[in-house]
Design a protein around this motif. Structure first.
Motif, PDB file in Angstrom:
ATOM      1  N   ALA B 431      -1.775  13.530   0.436  1.00 51.50           N
ATOM      2  CA  ALA B 431      -1.500  14.034  -0.915  1.00 51.50           C
ATOM      3  C   ALA B 431      -0.370  15.057  -0.877  1.00 51.50           C
ATOM      4  O   ALA B 431      -0.189  15.757   0.113  1.00 51.50           O
ATOM      5  N   THR B 432       0.411  15.138  -1.961  1.00 51.64           N
ATOM      6  CA  THR B 432       1.449  16.163  -2.044  1.00 51.64           C
ATOM      7  C   THR B 432       0.982  17.265  -2.980  1.00 51.64           C
ATOM      8  O   THR B 432       0.203  17.024  -3.923  1.00 51.64           O
ATOM      9  N   LEU B 433       1.480  18.450  -2.710  1.00 52.15           N
ATOM     10  CA  LEU B 433       1.074  19.608  -3.511  1.00 52.15           C
ATOM     11  C   LEU B 433       1.438  19.398  -4.979  1.00 52.15           C
ATOM     12  O   LEU B 433       0.628  19.623  -5.876  1.00 52.15           O
ATOM     13  N   SER B 434       2.674  18.920  -5.228  1.00 56.30           N
ATOM     14  CA  SER B 434       3.124  18.859  -6.614  1.00 56.30           C
ATOM     15  C   SER B 434       2.274  17.885  -7.432  1.00 56.30           C
ATOM     16  O   SER B 434       1.884  18.182  -8.561  1.00 56.30           O
ATOM     17  N   ASN B 435       1.935  16.730  -6.860  1.00 54.57           N
ATOM     18  CA  ASN B 435       1.096  15.788  -7.602  1.00 54.57           C
ATOM     19  C   ASN B 435      -0.311  16.333  -7.807  1.00 54.57           C
ATOM     20  O   ASN B 435      -0.923  16.135  -8.848  1.00 54.57           O
ATOM     21  N   THR B 436      -0.801  17.016  -6.780  1.00 55.63           N
ATOM     22  CA  THR B 436      -2.179  17.492  -6.843  1.00 55.63           C
ATOM     23  C   THR B 436      -2.380  18.494  -7.975  1.00 55.63           C
ATOM     24  O   THR B 436      -3.345  18.418  -8.730  1.00 55.63           O
ATOM     25  N   ILE B 437      -1.458  19.429  -8.081  1.00 57.15           N
ATOM     26  CA  ILE B 437      -1.730  20.551  -8.992  1.00 57.15           C
ATOM     27  C   ILE B 437      -1.128  20.356 -10.371  1.00 57.15           C
ATOM     28  O   ILE B 437      -1.264  21.236 -11.229  1.00 57.15           O
ATOM     29  N   LYS B 438      -0.495  19.226 -10.621  1.00 56.79           N
ATOM     30  CA  LYS B 438       0.129  18.983 -11.922  1.00 56.79           C
ATOM     31  C   LYS B 438      -0.826  19.250 -13.107  1.00 56.79           C
ATOM     32  O   LYS B 438      -0.424  19.852 -14.100  1.00 56.79           O
ATOM     33  N   PRO B 439      -2.096  18.791 -13.039  1.00 53.13           N
ATOM     34  CA  PRO B 439      -2.974  18.973 -14.214  1.00 53.13           C
ATOM     35  C   PRO B 439      -3.332  20.431 -14.504  1.00 53.13           C
ATOM     36  O   PRO B 439      -3.857  20.723 -15.582  1.00 53.13           O
ATOM     37  N   LEU B 440      -3.059  21.336 -13.570  1.00 56.05           N
ATOM     38  CA  LEU B 440      -3.514  22.726 -13.758  1.00 56.05           C
ATOM     39  C   LEU B 440      -2.931  23.373 -15.004  1.00 56.05           C
ATOM     40  O   LEU B 440      -3.570  24.206 -15.649  1.00 56.05           O
ATOM     41  N   ARG B 441      -1.700  22.997 -15.342  1.00 58.84           N
ATOM     42  CA  ARG B 441      -1.027  23.588 -16.503  1.00 58.84           C
ATOM     43  C   ARG B 441      -1.876  23.432 -17.764  1.00 58.84           C
ATOM     44  O   ARG B 441      -1.928  24.319 -18.606  1.00 58.84           O
ATOM     45  N   GLN B 442      -2.579  22.293 -17.859  1.00 63.67           N
ATOM     46  CA  GLN B 442      -3.413  22.042 -19.045  1.00 63.67           C
ATOM     47  C   GLN B 442      -4.786  22.699 -18.935  1.00 63.67           C
ATOM     48  O   GLN B 442      -5.516  22.754 -19.898  1.00 63.67           O
ATOM     49  N   GLN B 443      -5.154  23.124 -17.743  1.00 64.28           N
ATOM     50  CA  GLN B 443      -6.541  23.573 -17.558  1.00 64.28           C
ATOM     51  C   GLN B 443      -6.703  25.078 -17.475  1.00 64.28           C
ATOM     52  O   GLN B 443      -7.787  25.596 -17.680  1.00 64.28           O
ATOM     53  N   LEU B 444      -5.631  25.776 -17.133  1.00 61.63           N
ATOM     54  CA  LEU B 444      -5.738  27.229 -16.951  1.00 61.63           C
ATOM     55  C   LEU B 444      -4.877  27.960 -17.978  1.00 61.63           C
ATOM     56  O   LEU B 444      -3.762  27.529 -18.274  1.00 61.63           O
ATOM     57  N   ALA B 445      -5.403  29.062 -18.481  1.00 62.39           N
ATOM     58  CA  ALA B 445      -4.613  29.905 -19.374  1.00 62.39           C
ATOM     59  C   ALA B 445      -3.378  30.408 -18.602  1.00 62.39           C
ATOM     60  O   ALA B 445      -3.432  30.550 -17.379  1.00 62.39           O
TER      61      ALA B 445
END
Lengths: 78, 478
Positions: B431-445
């Protein structure tokens, strides 16, 4: 200059998953650049590029994208 | 009792005085009262007494009127942060189980049960019968403020009418508020600083000016706004005051009306505080301290001549008649005050407390002058731009991502915003970091987004198997 600002913002101020896909017109404020980030950014730019950015011009319009930032800085660079 | 009674009394004394100013919109005490009674009359028919009612409105006249109406009807207000990611808003609604959600316009898409949506612009005409506000018991709940939780989920701090009243009256007396005050309001209503803006203000007969949110990104326009409206009092966070001290054109802006600045929420970086005090020599500065659970329990009036670059300012003396104790072993500050919360609101009801002394998790000590000094957290909680952030809440979000094995979130020191969260992650296979954490923008304030990530093969552990957060911290600081 844009490249330097890019690195500073993405390394120090906000995290984006794919910086290479973040265009020069993309919205930095939506990406999470907040008032404290703007303050650090301005202090860094002033030091790095020996330029003074007037307090009165610190505004979302001037910091919203890399293109806006570059244009703003160039206006004040002798 | 009811926290809104002093406002209703002011309406009799100064009906035509301006209560709120929001951009071009102003409203007098008596018109505000009429608007509040209209909403409250409708709520009363719905029998909302002691029930939680959420407010999905931005800070401003409509949100403030709704809050006063909810309280006038004997119900409990819960201000939602509508800028939060939808998953967090939905968690809070599912946990709080509000009887209604007050908003304007159609029910938003994120709302599962549109039947509880109450559109302020479509309020049916209700005859105003009876007298508002209804009287409540001092221990009845007035507000639920959701804050970051160490279990990984937000938690609702439930505050009684007595708790709000005790703080509101203390602030009125301590800062000698009167009808001539012009108070700036910037703190969102889900943030405890707003209790001052909402209640101490109108109880004193003052006028509240809602500071346009966009100005927080334009420091010199913000100070020009303070000057234009001749603001006398403003309660805000140190990071914003640092911004205006450094970049707010204070040398050329007339703030001679500004009698006092109150600040709380994080440690004020001393060099910036010194600058602010130098530029505003006639403005009184107050450092207020206390978690949402106790509201303000300590305060210190800044003594200019005692400020030094090296030393943080004290949190000072007990406020609001709080009884303060220091745990002799850990140095933790324990607070017993009428301000104290009644418990956490969970799954639609109050979970009462077992002790009167709230353990703050903050390490303190008395200095030689008998003032309390703050020495940091005993746990992992972070303060980011005035927001309280539990690393566990961020970790829970990251751990739910598809290609994450494990993660650890710590805080790094930031020159301007106190602390910022950063994350060390262990990823699955290729897994790559960028793909993994992409959804965080929608999930965290936004203030919870880690500003840096590092990828590790394994998280460093202590001998007992627990995550070694200090080692992770050092990785980021090196």
């Amino acid at each position: 200059m844009k490249q330097h600002i890019r690195e500073f913002i993405f390394n120090e101020l906000i995290f984006v998953a794919e910086p290479e896909k973040f265009s020069d017109n993309d919205d930095l404020l939506e990406a999470g650049l907040d008032s404290m980030g703007i303050m650090r950014l301005i202090m860094h730019i002033e030091e790095q590029f020996s330029v003074t950015l007037p307090d009165s011009e610190i505004d979302p319009d001037n910091v919203k994208s890399f293109n806006a930032l570059e244009q703003w800085i160039l206006q004040h660079k002798a | 009792m009811n926290i809104v009674i002093p406002f209703f009394q002011q309406c009799n004394q100064t009906p035509d005085k301006t209560a709120f100013v929001e951009e071009e919109h102003t409203i007098s005490y008596i018109d505000l009262k009429t608007g509040i009674e209209k909403i409250a009359a409708f709520l009363r028919i719905k029998q909302v007494r002691n029930q939680c009612i959420a407010i999905a409105l931005d800070r401003g006249i409509e949100a403030a009127s709704s809050i006063y109406a909810v309280l006038s009807a004997g119900a409990i207000y819960l201000p939602l942060d509508i800028k939060n990611p939808v998953t967090r808003i939905n968690f809070i609604i599912a946990d709080a189980q509000p009887a209604f959600i007050i908003g304007i316009g159609d029910a938003p898409d994120w709302l599962d049960n549109p039947a509880i949506w109450l559109d302020l612009s479509q309020l049916p005409l209700t005859e105003i019968k009876g007298i508002f506000p209804v009287l409540v018991d001092k221990n009845d709940l007035a507000a639920i403020l959701y804050t970051s939780g160490s279990t990984g989920n937000p938690k609702g701090v439930a505050l009684s009418h007595q708790a709000l009243m005790n703080f509101s009256s203390w602030a009125q007396t301590t800062f000698k508020l009167n009808q001539l005050e012009r108070i700036a309001s910037l703190a969102p209503f889900h943030f405890d600083l707003s209790i001052f803006d909402l209640f101490s203000s109108l109880a004193s007969g003052a006028t509240v000016y809602f500071l346009p949110a966009r100005l927080s990104l334009s420091p010199s326009r913000l100070t020009a706004w303070l000057s234009e409206y001749k603001i006398t009092t403003w309660y805000t966070v140190p990071s914003l005051l640092s911004f205006i001290a450094l970049k707010g054109a204070l040398q050329t802006t007339d703030l001679s009306h500004l009698k006092r600045l109150l600040f709380a929420g994080e440690v004020f970086p001393c060099p910036h505080l010194i600058k602010l005090a130098d530029l505003l020599p006639d403005t009184e500065l107050f450092n207020l301290y206390g978690p949402t659970e106790t509201n303000v329990c300590c305060y210190w009036q800044v003594e200019h001549q005692r400020l030094t670059v090296e030393q943080n300012i004290p949190i000072g003396y007990a406020a609001c008649d709080a009884d303060l104790l220091i745990d002799t072993e850990s140095g933790e500050l324990l607070v017993n005050s009428l301000n104290n919360f009644s418990g956490y609101w969970q799954q639609g009801k109050l979970q009462p407390l077992s002790t009167n002394y709230y353990p703050t998790g903050d390490k303190v000590a008395l200095n030689t002058q008998g003032e309390y000094e703050y020495y940091g957290r005993l746990d992992r909680m972070l303060k980011c731009s005035g927001y309280r952030v539990e690393p566990a809440e961020i970790e829970q979000c990251i751990n739910q991502l598809a290609t994450i094995v494990s993660c650890a979130v710590v805080g790094i020191k930031d020159l301007t915003s106190g602390q910022r969260p950063v994350a060390a992650v262990v990823l699955t296979g290729d897994a790559t970091l960028s793909n993994t954490i992409k959804p965080l923008r929608q999930q965290l304030a936004p203030y919870m987004q880690p500003c840096k990530f590092i990828v590790l093969d394994t998280l460093p552990r202590l001998a007992n198997g627990k995550t070694n957060y200090q080692a992770i911290q050092r990785l980021f600081e090196s």
